[in-house]
Write an enzyme that holds these catalytic residues in place. Structure first.
Site, PDB file in Angstrom:
ATOM      1  N   LYS A 111       0.811  -1.221   0.000  1.00  0.00           N
ATOM      2  CA  LYS A 111       0.000   0.000   0.000  1.00  0.00           C
ATOM      3  C   LYS A 111       0.843   1.270   0.000  1.00  0.00           C
ATOM      4  O   LYS A 111       0.371   2.323  -0.406  1.00  0.00           O
ATOM      5  CB  LYS A 111      -0.950  -0.001   1.206  1.00  0.00           C
ATOM      6  CG  LYS A 111      -2.088  -0.986   1.031  1.00  0.00           C
ATOM      7  CD  LYS A 111      -3.062  -0.938   2.180  1.00  0.00           C
ATOM      8  CE  LYS A 111      -4.193  -1.947   1.960  1.00  0.00           C
ATOM      9  NZ  LYS A 111      -5.017  -2.137   3.109  1.00  0.00           N
ATOM     10  N   LYS A 194      -5.067  -9.835  -6.974  1.00  0.00           N
ATOM     11  CA  LYS A 194      -6.259 -10.054  -6.146  1.00  0.00           C
ATOM     12  C   LYS A 194      -7.437  -9.223  -6.660  1.00  0.00           C
ATOM     13  O   LYS A 194      -7.245  -8.076  -7.063  1.00  0.00           O
ATOM     14  CB  LYS A 194      -5.907  -9.630  -4.707  1.00  0.00           C
ATOM     15  CG  LYS A 194      -7.014  -9.810  -3.701  1.00  0.00           C
ATOM     16  CD  LYS A 194      -6.562  -9.428  -2.295  1.00  0.00           C
ATOM     17  CE  LYS A 194      -6.896  -7.985  -1.986  1.00  0.00           C
ATOM     18  NZ  LYS A 194      -6.869  -7.660  -0.553  1.00  0.00           N
ATOM     19  N   LYS A 197     -11.756  -4.153  -4.343  1.00  0.00           N
ATOM     20  CA  LYS A 197     -12.714  -3.066  -4.578  1.00  0.00           C
ATOM     21  C   LYS A 197     -12.011  -1.739  -4.850  1.00  0.00           C
ATOM     22  O   LYS A 197     -12.630  -0.784  -5.291  1.00  0.00           O
ATOM     23  CB  LYS A 197     -13.651  -2.933  -3.375  1.00  0.00           C
ATOM     24  CG  LYS A 197     -12.942  -2.838  -2.040  1.00  0.00           C
ATOM     25  CD  LYS A 197     -13.866  -3.210  -0.881  1.00  0.00           C
ATOM     26  CE  LYS A 197     -13.083  -3.433   0.392  1.00  0.00           C
ATOM     27  NZ  LYS A 197     -13.809  -4.139   1.417  1.00  0.00           N
TER      28      LYS A 197
HETATM   29  P1  AMP Z   1     -10.967  -6.235   3.416  1.00  0.00           P
HETATM   30  O1  AMP Z   1     -11.794  -5.936   2.233  1.00  0.00           O
HETATM   31  O2  AMP Z   1      -9.511  -5.959   3.216  1.00  0.00           O
HETATM   32  O3  AMP Z   1     -11.527  -5.671   4.696  1.00  0.00           O
HETATM   33  O4  AMP Z   1     -11.015  -7.811   3.568  1.00  0.00           O
HETATM   34  C1  AMP Z   1     -12.059  -8.461   4.211  1.00  0.00           C
HETATM   35  C2  AMP Z   1     -11.891  -9.952   4.089  1.00  0.00           C
HETATM   36  O5  AMP Z   1     -12.096 -10.362   2.740  1.00  0.00           O
HETATM   37  C3  AMP Z   1     -10.506 -10.467   4.492  1.00  0.00           C
HETATM   38  O6  AMP Z   1     -10.673 -11.690   5.175  1.00  0.00           O
HETATM   39  C4  AMP Z   1      -9.821 -10.679   3.180  1.00  0.00           C
HETATM   40  O7  AMP Z   1      -8.824 -11.672   3.268  1.00  0.00           O
HETATM   41  C5  AMP Z   1     -10.980 -11.145   2.298  1.00  0.00           C
HETATM   42  N1  AMP Z   1     -10.753 -10.841   0.872  1.00  0.00           N
HETATM   43  C6  AMP Z   1     -10.652  -9.610   0.313  1.00  0.00           C
HETATM   44  N2  AMP Z   1     -10.450  -9.698  -1.014  1.00  0.00           N
HETATM   45  C7  AMP Z   1     -10.394 -11.037  -1.307  1.00  0.00           C
HETATM   46  C8  AMP Z   1     -10.199 -11.791  -2.514  1.00  0.00           C
HETATM   47  N3  AMP Z   1     -10.010 -11.188  -3.682  1.00  0.00           N
HETATM   48  N4  AMP Z   1     -10.212 -13.146  -2.420  1.00  0.00           N
HETATM   49  C9  AMP Z   1     -10.405 -13.769  -1.227  1.00  0.00           C
HETATM   50  N5  AMP Z   1     -10.592 -13.118  -0.061  1.00  0.00           N
HETATM   51  C10 AMP Z   1     -10.597 -11.766  -0.088  1.00  0.00           C
END
Ligand code: AMP
Length: 328
Positions: A111, A194, A197
């Site tokens: 990041k 990955k 969003k």
């Molecule tokens: P965040 O959006 O960073 O708050 O992530 C929330 C949860 O979603 C975490 O457990 C991440 O590991 C999971 N996550 C986010 N993006 C992905 C993705 N592309 N594939 C699998 N898990 C994801």
């Protein structure tokens, strides 16, 4: 019963990656664990957010948790910022963490890459310690998460072990639970990255609340290869392997079963089936979401949640403060 804890940041809209890597696991595990699921709103402010939009996203995230299938009877759902003990413990943990270990966090490296130190927020650097606090304040046994957060759960384990060693047994050591399939759903246009969003090209991600027919188009135009064989091979066929992963997690079919199902079929036929299951998922989630978002359920669930977790967190922080000699 073991305790489960996990949360998602209310930044941007939730993607299919969040659902498959994270929410799907919460739902599968909710009956077998005492489940604490929170909205990680304090983690959202490591980058700037419009206050009105953040407020709206917090509510949306709770409604989405419920619409995806989190049962409010089986889960304690709460808002991180309503429990000040998380940040109270986080400071203590920061004083028991090292710059060296935070420097090794790959998410921070990613990041902050290419940015000048003068413009990187300190929160982006220290948030893994707050995350450790979120987890160990409740003596969580397991933390279901996508692969990208595994390193942070390992940091939480190290911090908890270090504290226990210095001050005596205080925290449980949490275990990360990473899904066997779907630990990292990839970008549809760039399947080595990955699905996120925050990605610039919207064709690469699918949002849980987007028009299902737009999601269908995104699947149909996902990047693949020229071999025209539906076969799992992450290295040589990352696009098809990603679509197979999505299909596998949403239908509970193994890769071998999928390869058999589509043997001799072209990619168009395969993509149409993947799109069908994604459209069905989004349609179901959105129907429930629309019922929930305009009801009192979100507030009811959050009120119950915070009432349940506050005393647990308060007791832990008091124990910690006493052990380290704070107070009178
Ligand atoms: P965040 O959006 O960073 O708050 O992530 C929330 C949860 O979603 C975490 O457990 C991440 O590991 C999971 N996550 C986010 N993006 C992905 C993705 N592309 N594939 C699998 N898990 C994801």
């Amino acid at each position: 019963m073991e305790r489960l804890l996990s949360g998602i940041k209310p930044t941007g809209e939730l993607t299919l990656g969040n659902y498959i890597g994270s929410i799907r696991q919460f739902i599968e595990m909710q009956k077998n664990y005492e489940s604490f699921i929170f909205v990680a709103d304090l983690h959202a402010i490591t980058v700037h957010n419009d206050p009105e939009i953040l407020k709206e996203r917090i509510k949306k995230l709770v409604a989405l948790y419920l619409a995806c299938g989190l049962d409010p009877k089986e889960n304690t759902i709460f808002l991180q910022s309503e429990n000040l003990y998380h940040t109270a413990l986080s400071w203590v943990l920061e004083c028991n963490s090292y710059i060296g270990e935070l420097n090794r966090m790959t998410q921070f490296k990613d990041k902050s890459q290419g940015k000048n130190n003068e413009s990187i927020g300190c929160g982006l650097y220290t948030y893994p310690v707050l995350m450790a606090s979120d987890i160990i304040i409740y003596d969580a046994d397991v933390v279901p998460t996508g692969i990208d957060q595994k390193q942070h759960v390992e940091l939480a384990r190290n911090i908890a072990e270090r504290f226990n060693h210095k001050y005596g047994e205080t925290f449980k050591i949490p275990k990360p639970v990473i899904p066997k399939v779907g630990e990292k759903i990839k970008d549809l246009q760039n399947p080595t990255k990955k699905m996120s969003k925050t990605e610039e090209n919207p064709k690469g991600y699918i949002l849980l609340l987007e028009e299902p027919e737009i999601a269908r188009k995104k699947i149909m135009s996902a990047v693949t290869d020229s071999e025209a064989i539906v076969k799992y091979d992450e290295i040589n066929k990352p696009g098809i392997s990603n679509l197979m992963t999505i299909y596998s997690t949403l239908t509970n079919k193994s890769f071998a079963e999928i390869e058999k199902e589509f043997s001799g079929c072209n990619y168009g036929t395969f993509k149409t089936r993947v799109a069908d299951v994604v459209v069905e998922l989004l349609t179901n989630i959105q129907t429930k979401y629309n019922e929930i978002i305009n009801s009192n359920l979100v507030d009811e669930v959050l009120n119950n949640g915070i009432n349940k977790v506050l005393p647990i967190a308060e007791a832990k922080v008091k124990e910690v403060y006493k052990k380290i000699g704070l107070g009178r």
